[in-house]
Design an enzyme around this catalytic site. Structure first.
Site, PDB file in Angstrom:
ATOM      1  N   GLU A 329       0.379  -0.197  -4.094  1.00 55.51           N
ATOM      2  CA  GLU A 329      -0.494   0.235  -3.009  1.00 55.51           C
ATOM      3  C   GLU A 329      -1.173   1.540  -3.403  1.00 55.51           C
ATOM      4  O   GLU A 329      -0.506   2.499  -3.793  1.00 55.51           O
ATOM      5  CB  GLU A 329       0.294   0.463  -1.719  1.00 55.51           C
ATOM      6  N   CYS A 330      -2.496   1.591  -3.301  1.00 58.41           N
ATOM      7  CA  CYS A 330      -3.266   2.810  -3.508  1.00 58.41           C
ATOM      8  C   CYS A 330      -2.925   3.437  -4.857  1.00 58.41           C
ATOM      9  O   CYS A 330      -3.325   2.912  -5.896  1.00 58.41           O
ATOM     10  CB  CYS A 330      -3.049   3.773  -2.347  1.00 58.41           C
TER      11      CYS A 330
END
Length: 442
Positions: A329-330
């Protein structure tokens, strides 16, 4: 105190001092022997760690856009089981959210309305005096669902200034339960995604004690507690909880990887999953015996050189990804990519497991809710599964394989605007810039 009681601390706008006040309140009330728990309205994943540091107990997010009413009720009911007092911290301004139907805007006011929690406003009164009462009156009357019980003044310049502001509040019948004088020494350090993380804040314990001392002197805590109302949230089993991506999850966790929602981890553990942490910055590979790996967001752009040279981590990640699912994520997505350009313009090789290059030197803010529909079966669900999450980063994609066949999901914003594809998928590896909050209930 019999049974848990609740209260929302909010403000008319961002930057009013909510977090400073809430952290001081949490620690000051905990020092009185109360079992105090914090909650954070909205998708901010940094503040709950500070709440936990102040109280010694977990804090969770409550978000009226990303979460269904049953999921919100479960989080609050579970929190209330181990608490005398719940203090929820608002996000942005009290009524600030997205354009959706009432009760589903993501605004802090939705949470106060859903749980019938009184609101205490933190008002930054620098630059005005009696006019602050007009702002407070507007907040108190704007939404008939909301019950504003009192105000806490922040950035008061002098005793004369305080008296002028209090005169205005007396005219509208809102009690002032405390006032903090202008003091830049109370501010917590910040960087590009908000506050410096709790685990990295130097002398955090000392700062929390200093905040609590200030709050003790500045706010009538006994009166504040009288504003609270009993928690009436019966434990239920919602269907929106994100299922664990495996039975034994390898979770990257250090200064480069730390942004994962506490309610997600709690939900995985409640579902019977075991979470085993490891540190890429310490050059640790995903632990053996795990059947999935999760690289959360954080600040890999600040540690890109060190990550690029973490050969045991990168080699172990490649070997793990040959057999088991890996999701980023990210920041985790950036590390799974081919290269990452840091803020100084230096390009570092990353894992190369996903066909994407990212840059923190070419900064552009990306912010907002994301509603995603998965394009393939994977650790977050079957193809077609709808997820809701949030994106907040300054990094940009400089090159990628934009083919739909290798994309992770189709995404839209909170108003349903089509934003195209997001993230990538290659073999067992997936990743995107948005942080998953829950399965979509809509």
């Amino acid at each position: 105190m019999t049974g848990a009681r609740g209260l929302l601390i909010a403000a008319p706008r961002s930057g009013s001092g909510k977090t400073t006040v809430v952290l001081g309140l949490l620690r000051a009330l905990t020092r009185q022997g109360l079992r105090v728990r914090g909650l954070k309205c909205g998708p901010d994943y940094i503040d709950p760690a500070f709440h936990a540091a102040a109280t010694g107990a977990p804090s969770f997010n409550v978000d009226s856009f990303a979460m269904s009413a049953p999921l919100l009720t479960k989080i609050v009911a579970d929190t209330a089981q181990d608490a005398d007092l719940i203090i929820a911290e608002g996000s942005m301004g009290l009524f600030d959210g997205v354009r959706q139907e009432t009760g589903r805007t993501g605004a802090s006011a939705d949470i106060a309305a859903l749980f019938d929690w009184p609101v205490v406003l933190v008002l930054d009164v620098s630059g005005h005096a009696q006019s602050a009462a007009a702002v407070a009156l507007g907040c108190a009357s704007f939404d008939p669902r909301i019950n504003v019980q009192g105000v806490i003044l922040n950035n008061v310049a002098s005793e004369r200034h305080r008296r002028l502001v209090e005169d205005g509040m007396a005219r509208i019948g809102l009690p002032v339960v405390g006032a903090l004088m202008r003091n830049s020494g109370l501010a917590l350090p910040e960087r590009h995604l908000g506050l410096v993380q709790a685990a990295e804040t130097e002398e955090l314990e000392t700062k929390l004690e200093r905040l609590a001392d200030t709050i003790d002197q500045a706010i009538d805590l006994d009166r504040l507690v009288t504003f609270t109302k009993p928690i009436r949230a019966a434990p239920i089993e919602p269907t929106q909880i994100l299922p664990p991506p495996g039975q034994r999850i390898a979770l990257a966790f250090d200064r480069a990887f730390s942004f994962i929602y506490p309610h997600v981890l709690a939900g995985w553990r409640a579902a019977g999953a075991e979470i085993v942490t490891f540190s890429p910055l310490a050059d640790e590979p995903p632990p053996s015996g795990c059947d999935s790996c999760w690289l959360p967001g954080g600040y890999p752009e600040l540690h890109a050189g060190r990550i690029s040279n973490a050969r045991q981590f990168l080699t172990g990640l490649h070997l793990f990804a040959e057999k088991y699912p890996v999701h980023g994520e990210c920041g985790g997505y950036m590390v799974l990519g081919r290269t990452l350009e840091d803020g100084s313009g230096h390009t570092h090789e990353m894992a190369g497991l996903l066909p994407v290059d990212t840059s923190y030197a070419k900064r552009e803010i990306h912010l907002g809710y994301r509603v995603a529909r998965l394009l393939h079966d994977g650790p977050l669900g079957r193809s077609g599964q709808c997820l809701v999450g949030h994106e907040f980063h300054y990094a940009s994609v400089t090159a990628s394989d934009g083919a739909r066949a290798s994309a992770f999901a189709m995404i839209a914003d909170a108003e349903g605007t089509d934003l195209g594809t997001a993230g990538h998928r290659s073999g067992y590896v997936t990743g995107s810039f948005f942080h998953v909050i829950a399965q979509s209930a809509y």
